[in-house]
Scaffold this active site. Structure first.
Site, mmCIF file in Angstrom:
data_model
loop_
_atom_site.group_PDB
_atom_site.id
_atom_site.type_symbol
_atom_site.label_atom_id
_atom_site.label_comp_id
_atom_site.label_asym_id
_atom_site.label_seq_id
_atom_site.Cartn_x
_atom_site.Cartn_y
_atom_site.Cartn_z
ATOM 1 N N ASP A 109 0.699 -1.142 -0.019
ATOM 2 C CA ASP A 109 0.004 -0.090 0.107
ATOM 3 C C ASP A 109 0.751 1.059 0.030
ATOM 4 O O ASP A 109 0.408 2.099 0.378
ATOM 5 C CB ASP A 109 -0.673 -0.083 1.291
ATOM 6 C CG ASP A 109 -0.241 0.002 2.414
ATOM 7 O OD1 ASP A 109 1.040 -0.306 2.513
ATOM 8 O OD2 ASP A 109 -0.955 0.155 3.669
ATOM 9 N N LYS A 160 4.842 1.483 16.102
ATOM 10 C CA LYS A 160 3.596 2.435 16.482
ATOM 11 C C LYS A 160 3.574 2.311 18.063
ATOM 12 O O LYS A 160 2.607 1.825 18.776
ATOM 13 C CB LYS A 160 2.179 1.554 16.092
ATOM 14 C CG LYS A 160 2.098 1.440 14.573
ATOM 15 C CD LYS A 160 0.842 1.148 14.218
ATOM 16 C CE LYS A 160 0.772 0.984 12.600
ATOM 17 N NZ LYS A 160 0.671 -0.346 12.193
ATOM 18 N N ASP A 218 2.438 5.914 2.326
ATOM 19 C CA ASP A 218 1.253 4.988 2.506
ATOM 20 C C ASP A 218 0.034 5.543 2.218
ATOM 21 O O ASP A 218 -0.453 6.339 3.278
ATOM 22 C CB ASP A 218 1.697 4.401 3.992
ATOM 23 C CG ASP A 218 0.471 3.305 4.312
ATOM 24 O OD1 ASP A 218 -0.502 3.511 3.772
ATOM 25 O OD2 ASP A 218 0.836 2.520 5.179
HETATM 26 N N1 GDD Z 1 -1.288 -11.037 3.104
HETATM 27 C C1 GDD Z 1 -1.434 -10.461 4.040
HETATM 28 N N2 GDD Z 1 -1.845 -10.967 5.024
HETATM 29 N N3 GDD Z 1 -1.157 -9.019 4.008
HETATM 30 C C2 GDD Z 1 -1.538 -8.343 5.166
HETATM 31 C C3 GDD Z 1 -2.249 -8.752 6.208
HETATM 32 C C4 GDD Z 1 -2.309 -10.098 6.282
HETATM 33 O O1 GDD Z 1 -2.932 -10.918 7.274
HETATM 34 N N4 GDD Z 1 -2.200 -7.850 7.428
HETATM 35 C C5 GDD Z 1 -1.710 -6.682 6.486
HETATM 36 N N5 GDD Z 1 -1.267 -6.967 5.394
HETATM 37 C C6 GDD Z 1 -0.695 -5.985 4.566
HETATM 38 C C7 GDD Z 1 -1.313 -4.828 4.172
HETATM 39 O O2 GDD Z 1 -2.368 -5.111 3.029
HETATM 40 C C8 GDD Z 1 -0.663 -3.880 3.740
HETATM 41 O O3 GDD Z 1 -0.410 -3.729 2.639
HETATM 42 C C9 GDD Z 1 0.728 -4.148 4.465
HETATM 43 O O4 GDD Z 1 0.714 -5.617 5.060
HETATM 44 C C10 GDD Z 1 1.065 -3.488 5.741
HETATM 45 O O5 GDD Z 1 -0.559 -3.560 6.606
HETATM 46 P P1 GDD Z 1 -1.010 -2.256 6.880
HETATM 47 O O6 GDD Z 1 -2.349 -2.533 7.831
HETATM 48 O O7 GDD Z 1 -0.960 -1.242 5.969
HETATM 49 O O8 GDD Z 1 0.265 -1.559 8.041
HETATM 50 P P2 GDD Z 1 0.578 -0.115 8.615
HETATM 51 O O9 GDD Z 1 0.553 0.728 7.329
HETATM 52 O O10 GDD Z 1 -0.323 0.332 9.617
HETATM 53 O O11 GDD Z 1 1.916 -0.341 9.015
HETATM 54 C C11 GDD Z 1 3.080 -1.071 8.211
HETATM 55 O O12 GDD Z 1 3.551 -0.068 7.381
HETATM 56 C C12 GDD Z 1 4.292 1.130 7.764
HETATM 57 C C13 GDD Z 1 4.574 1.618 6.369
HETATM 58 O O13 GDD Z 1 3.539 1.986 5.508
HETATM 59 C C14 GDD Z 1 4.075 -1.448 9.150
HETATM 60 O O14 GDD Z 1 5.010 -2.197 8.462
HETATM 61 C C15 GDD Z 1 4.925 -0.147 9.737
HETATM 62 O O15 GDD Z 1 6.008 -0.499 10.394
HETATM 63 C C16 GDD Z 1 5.339 0.692 8.518
HETATM 64 O O16 GDD Z 1 6.134 1.845 8.969
HETATM 65 MG MG MG Z 2 -0.355 0.524 5.403
#
Ligand code: GDD
Ligand code: MG
Length: 345
Positions: A109, A160, A218
């Site tokens: 994303d 986080k 993001d």
């Molecule tokens: N296949 C799969 N299965 N993908 C998953 C799952 C799951 O269960 N859960 C989350 N994802 C995918 C989401 O679709 C997304 O593309 C990515 O993993 C990260 O999940 P988010 O839910 O978007 O996390 P975030 O944005 O709160 O935090 C993450 O991204 C940040 C940067 O954008 C973390 O990795 C943070 O450490 C990071 O800074």
């Molecule tokens: Mg994200």
């Protein structure tokens, strides 16, 4: 070169858009979001992407198919969400990862144009266990904060966490990992968080940062979705989008807007119509949206197939779900969410 793209999250922060369309294919500036990321991966030599999906996986497959600009697309579908590390373990167990060499993993994303080739090069030159791309942001609260030593070695991985952050460098969601990380540190058969369970384990054992200062965002919240839209339209983020008009707006094929005022910084999807004297300003209409006469949509998102009557006002930060119907004269107030298919007004 193979990449695993994590794209199975439910995209809850982008509801109601993600109630009908999974985040990886929510249109961003008129293209399925993930296609920007696939363009970027392809530019850096990735020719095989394994999409790890759960939520609405079939819809993602239906939109993206099995190939993107010559890059092969494969799909790994989780029955239950396996988190951000579990899919790597499943892919290994299913024989879907290359036999040898490091593994490239990306959060599906993010929109970016940083030099992924340089990150891959750094990883192989240093012989690291893992190399994490690090972006700089102003507000670190919703990210994984990653302080590093002068040598580039990661000092801690703080996902986080509340309170003041030790650095503004955060995990940009692009990892190069030694195969042993998957084989030794990710248990099978349950959800595992790479940020909370895996990275903290390998701090001090060859985990390095790759800081960069290029564009990165993001898109997973409405605010950032709009910011990414404006950045793409204005050319602050590199992309293969069609040329914008003089107001930095994009009006796609077969849309009728001749009596309306569109722009600045707006996107009108395919097969839309916007009636006479209506104004679309810094706003996004997905495909097949109809807006009547004398209506105003500002800094808001209208999803596929929605219908807006005459003299409707949609205020900033509102999101109108797919197929919703807004009656003539109605005001959709700032920040409101109209559910998909709902009748409003
Ligand atoms: N296949 C799969 N299965 N993908 C998953 C799952 C799951 O269960 N859960 C989350 N994802 C995918 C989401 O679709 C997304 O593309 C990515 O993993 C990260 O999940 P988010 O839910 O978007 O996390 P975030 O944005 O709160 O935090 C993450 O991204 C940040 C940067 O954008 C973390 O990795 C943070 O450490 C990071 O800074
Ligand atoms: Mg994200």
């Amino acid at each position: 070169m193979e990449a695993v793209v994590l794209a199975g999250g439910e995209g809850t922060r982008l509801r109601p858009l993600t109630l009908t369309t999974p985040k990886p294919v929510v249109p961003l500036a008129g293209r399925p979001f993930l296609s920007f990321m696939l363009d970027w991966l392809a530019r850096h030599g990735v020719d095989d992407a394994l999409l790890a999906l759960g939520y609405k996986a079939e819809a993602v497959h239906a939109v993206l198919g099995d190939e993107h600009h010559g890059m092969r697309l494969r799909y790994l579908v989780e029955e239950e969400p396996l988190g951000t590390a579990g899919p790597l373990r499943l892919a290994a167990d299913e024989g879907m990862l290359a036999e040898s060499g490091p593994i490239l993993v990306v959060n599906g994303d993010c929109l970016t144009d940083f030099d992924l080739s340089a990150q891959l090069r750094q990883h192989s030159e240093t012989g690291a266990t893992g190399t994490l791309a690090l972006a700089a942001v102003e507000d670190t609260a919703s990210y994984g904060v990653v302080p590093t030593k002068e040598s580039g070695e990661v000092e801690a991985f703080l996902e986080k966490q509340p309170g003041p952050a030790p650095t503004n460098r955060i995990n940009a969601g692009t990892y190069v990992l030694d195969r042993s990380v998957v084989d030794d540190l990710i248990p099978a058969g349950r959800a595992v968080s790479i940020e909370r369970e895996v990275f903290p384990e390998i701090v001090g054992s060859g985990l390095y940062g790759f800081p960069f200062d290029s564009y990165w965002i993001d898109i997973g919240t409405p605010d950032r979705y709009m910011e990414a839209t404006y950045d793409l339209l204005a050319g602050r983020a590199e992309s293969e989008l069609p040329r914008r008009d003089e107001t930095d707006s994009l009006i796609y094929d077969a849309s009728i807007t001749s009596g309306a005022r569109i722009g600045p910084l707006s996107v009108i999807g395919r097969h839309c119509s916007v009636g006479d004297r209506s104004v679309i300003e810094r706003a996004v209409l997905h495909d097949d949206v109809r807006v009547g006469n004398d209506s105003v949509v500002k800094e808001a998102i209208v999803a596929t197939g929605a219908r807006l009557g005459d003299r409707v006002r949609v205020e900033p930060d509102a999101i109108i779900g797919a197929g919703a119907v807004v009656e003539s004269g109605a005001v959709v107030e700032s920040g409101a969410r109209v559910e998909p298919g709902a009748a409003f007004g």
